[in-house]
Write an enzyme that holds these catalytic residues in place. Structure first.
Site, PDB file in Angstrom:
ATOM      1  N   LYS A  20       0.873  -1.147   0.086  1.00  0.00           N
ATOM      2  CA  LYS A  20       0.108   0.212   0.104  1.00  0.00           C
ATOM      3  C   LYS A  20       0.730   1.320   0.129  1.00  0.00           C
ATOM      4  O   LYS A  20       1.992   1.331   0.380  1.00  0.00           O
ATOM      5  CB  LYS A  20      -1.162   0.087   1.216  1.00  0.00           C
ATOM      6  CG  LYS A  20      -0.460   0.065   2.552  1.00  0.00           C
ATOM      7  CD  LYS A  20       0.296   1.438   3.027  1.00  0.00           C
ATOM      8  CE  LYS A  20       1.088   1.365   4.421  1.00  0.00           C
ATOM      9  NZ  LYS A  20       1.725   2.469   4.657  1.00  0.00           N
ATOM     10  N   MET A 110       5.483   0.464   3.373  1.00  0.00           N
ATOM     11  CA  MET A 110       4.533  -0.159   2.131  1.00  0.00           C
ATOM     12  C   MET A 110       3.929  -1.348   2.832  1.00  0.00           C
ATOM     13  O   MET A 110       3.038  -1.837   2.246  1.00  0.00           O
ATOM     14  CB  MET A 110       5.208  -0.377   1.020  1.00  0.00           C
ATOM     15  CG  MET A 110       6.189   0.720   0.410  1.00  0.00           C
ATOM     16  SD  MET A 110       6.388   0.316  -1.310  1.00  0.00           S
ATOM     17  CE  MET A 110       4.910   0.427  -1.988  1.00  0.00           C
ATOM     18  N   ALA A 111       3.903  -1.496   4.229  1.00  0.00           N
ATOM     19  CA  ALA A 111       3.059  -2.590   4.971  1.00  0.00           C
ATOM     20  C   ALA A 111       3.402  -3.984   4.590  1.00  0.00           C
ATOM     21  O   ALA A 111       2.549  -4.869   4.470  1.00  0.00           O
ATOM     22  CB  ALA A 111       1.505  -2.034   4.833  1.00  0.00           C
ATOM     23  N   GLY A 113       5.026  -6.137   6.083  1.00  0.00           N
ATOM     24  CA  GLY A 113       4.837  -7.204   7.136  1.00  0.00           C
ATOM     25  C   GLY A 113       3.368  -7.634   7.266  1.00  0.00           C
ATOM     26  O   GLY A 113       2.688  -8.738   7.663  1.00  0.00           O
ATOM     27  N   ASP A 147      -2.403  -1.568   9.695  1.00  0.00           N
ATOM     28  CA  ASP A 147      -2.644  -1.720   8.123  1.00  0.00           C
ATOM     29  C   ASP A 147      -2.925  -2.904   7.606  1.00  0.00           C
ATOM     30  O   ASP A 147      -3.302  -3.084   6.269  1.00  0.00           O
ATOM     31  CB  ASP A 147      -1.261  -1.519   7.583  1.00  0.00           C
ATOM     32  CG  ASP A 147      -0.539  -0.136   7.488  1.00  0.00           C
ATOM     33  OD1 ASP A 147      -1.423   0.845   7.838  1.00  0.00           O
ATOM     34  OD2 ASP A 147       0.724   0.211   7.719  1.00  0.00           O
TER      35      ASP A 147
HETATM   36  O1  C5P Z   1       0.017  -1.365  14.080  1.00  0.00           O
HETATM   37  P1  C5P Z   1       1.608  -1.718  13.618  1.00  0.00           P
HETATM   38  O2  C5P Z   1       1.986  -2.895  14.400  1.00  0.00           O
HETATM   39  O3  C5P Z   1       1.771  -1.634  12.257  1.00  0.00           O
HETATM   40  O4  C5P Z   1       2.110  -0.310  14.414  1.00  0.00           O
HETATM   41  C1  C5P Z   1       3.565  -0.340  14.631  1.00  0.00           C
HETATM   42  C2  C5P Z   1       3.704   0.890  15.630  1.00  0.00           C
HETATM   43  O5  C5P Z   1       3.722   2.272  14.866  1.00  0.00           O
HETATM   44  C3  C5P Z   1       2.817   1.054  16.760  1.00  0.00           C
HETATM   45  O6  C5P Z   1       3.250   0.535  17.891  1.00  0.00           O
HETATM   46  C4  C5P Z   1       2.888   2.712  17.014  1.00  0.00           C
HETATM   47  O7  C5P Z   1       4.137   2.941  17.767  1.00  0.00           O
HETATM   48  C5  C5P Z   1       3.156   3.107  15.663  1.00  0.00           C
HETATM   49  N1  C5P Z   1       1.901   3.843  15.116  1.00  0.00           N
HETATM   50  C6  C5P Z   1       1.153   4.683  15.425  1.00  0.00           C
HETATM   51  N2  C5P Z   1      -0.136   5.060  15.320  1.00  0.00           N
HETATM   52  C7  C5P Z   1      -0.645   4.320  14.195  1.00  0.00           C
HETATM   53  C8  C5P Z   1      -0.080   3.190  13.672  1.00  0.00           C
HETATM   54  C9  C5P Z   1       1.192   2.943  14.126  1.00  0.00           C
HETATM   55  O8  C5P Z   1       1.761   5.310  16.662  1.00  0.00           O
HETATM   56  N3  C5P Z   1      -1.804   4.820  13.628  1.00  0.00           N
END
Ligand code: C5P
Length: 308
Positions: A20, A110-111, A113, A147
């Site tokens: 993405k 780009m997401a 993972g 994501d």
């Molecule tokens: O959801 P994901 O594991 O991809 O997010 C990784 C980290 O990115 C979260 O732990 C947070 O520190 C940060 N993040 C955030 N706000 C979001 C998405 C991600 O602060 N809306």
């Protein structure tokens, strides 16, 4: 392949999942759960990881392809966690061998993972014959990462909350992007921390997408969309990786319509007028030698899909 009997016979399920980019990424206040409130427009683009799932007694995960040496095979791997989540939620006793072939850069904004997690959710439920609806999968996806739901949905969508509350967005036309993949990686939490350090504390609780951005998307006028690209994480990403300025300048010099850092970076996406301009832009960026790799992609494309 629509009956439960036929799923039982499947030796292997293969799923293709897109990357993405965020056409708009507005960041609001930091919440008590550590996430930031977002308003974002996601577009799924034609750079894909492939997740294959076959029957096994335990859960295993093997990763090949781009940046695969930087990913652990074990329980910290998001695809592994996705398989375990499906097992737990649906009381599945058998395991799965997951094979992931990566094209999406790791820690590139780009997401990548999240794409593997979305792929694993779809591959495991298909392999195990679980009658989960798309809504069921999207709800599970939200527990794995902000994501992940969008990569199941694909296309173009407005994301709110942590990015996981999705509304499909009306979008007309095909976008031609040139992606400049960076030699380095950026950690998403670190970029958000830098954002907090660089930003005044009085951020809006609920950031908004300007109405002109939504209108530009429905118009199908690429130049109007180009004028709306914005990412609030850009100063934070550039301050952690100052080399990004050279990448952005190279794309501007080569005549891109607009540029955007994808998510928390460091991949930079350059928007081109059409396929032929995208090709010229890709050649110019490659010769500038500022990127590890340059990819031509288009969007929007569908989300995670089971391959025949
Ligand atoms: O959801 P994901 O594991 O991809 O997010 C990784 C980290 O990115 C979260 O732990 C947070 O520190 C940060 N993040 C955030 N706000 C979001 C998405 C991600 O602060 N809306």
């Amino acid at each position: 392949m629509s009956t439960a009997e036929s799923w039982d016979d499947l030796p292997e399920v293969r799923v293709r999942v897109p990357a993405k980019i965020n056409l708009t990424l507005r960041v609001g206040h930091a919440r008590s759960d550590g996430y930031h409130e977002l308003a974002t427009i996601f577009q799924a683009v034609s750079l894909y990881d492939e997740v294959a799932a076959s029957r096994s007694d335990a859960i295993t995960c093997t990763v090949t392809g781009v940046d695969s040496h930087t990913i652990g095979p074990g329980k910290d791997n998001l695809a592994f966690r996705a398989a375990r989540l499906v097992q737990q939620e649906y009381g599945v006793r058998e395991g799965v061998d997951l094979f992931i072939d990566k094209r999406i850069p790791v820690a590139g904004g780009m997401a990548g993972g999240s794409a593997d997690a979305a792929g694993a959710l779809l591959a495991c439920t298909t392999l195990w014959g679980i009658p989960a609806t798309t809504d069921d999968l999207i709800a599970l996806a939200g527990r794995l990462g902000a994501d992940v739901p969008f990569l199941l949905m694909g296309g173009c969508a407005l994301g709110r909350g942590r990015g996981e509350i999705l509304t499909p967005a009306l979008s007309r036309g095909l976008y031609h992007w040139v992606l400049a993949l960076s030699p380095g990686q950026l950690s998403t939490p670190e970029v958000f921390r830098r954002f907090d350090a660089m930003t005044p504390a009085d951020l809006p609780r609920t950031p908004e997408i300007p109405p002109e951005t939504m209108m530009a998307l429905t118009s199908g006028n690429i130049r109007r969309v180009a004028a709306c690209l914005v990412n609030d994480l850009t100063p934070a990403a550039c301050s952690l990786m100052p080399e990004l300025h050279a990448v952005i300048n190279a794309g501007r010099d080569a005549g891109c319509l607009a540029w955007i850092i994808s998510g928390s970076g460091p991949t930079v996406a350059f928007l081109a007028e059409d396929e032929s301009s995208a090709m010229d832009l890709a050649v110019a960026l490659s010769s500038a030698g500022v990127a590890r790799d340059v990819r031509l992609v288009t969007g929007p494309v569908p989300g995670a899909t089971v391959l025949p």
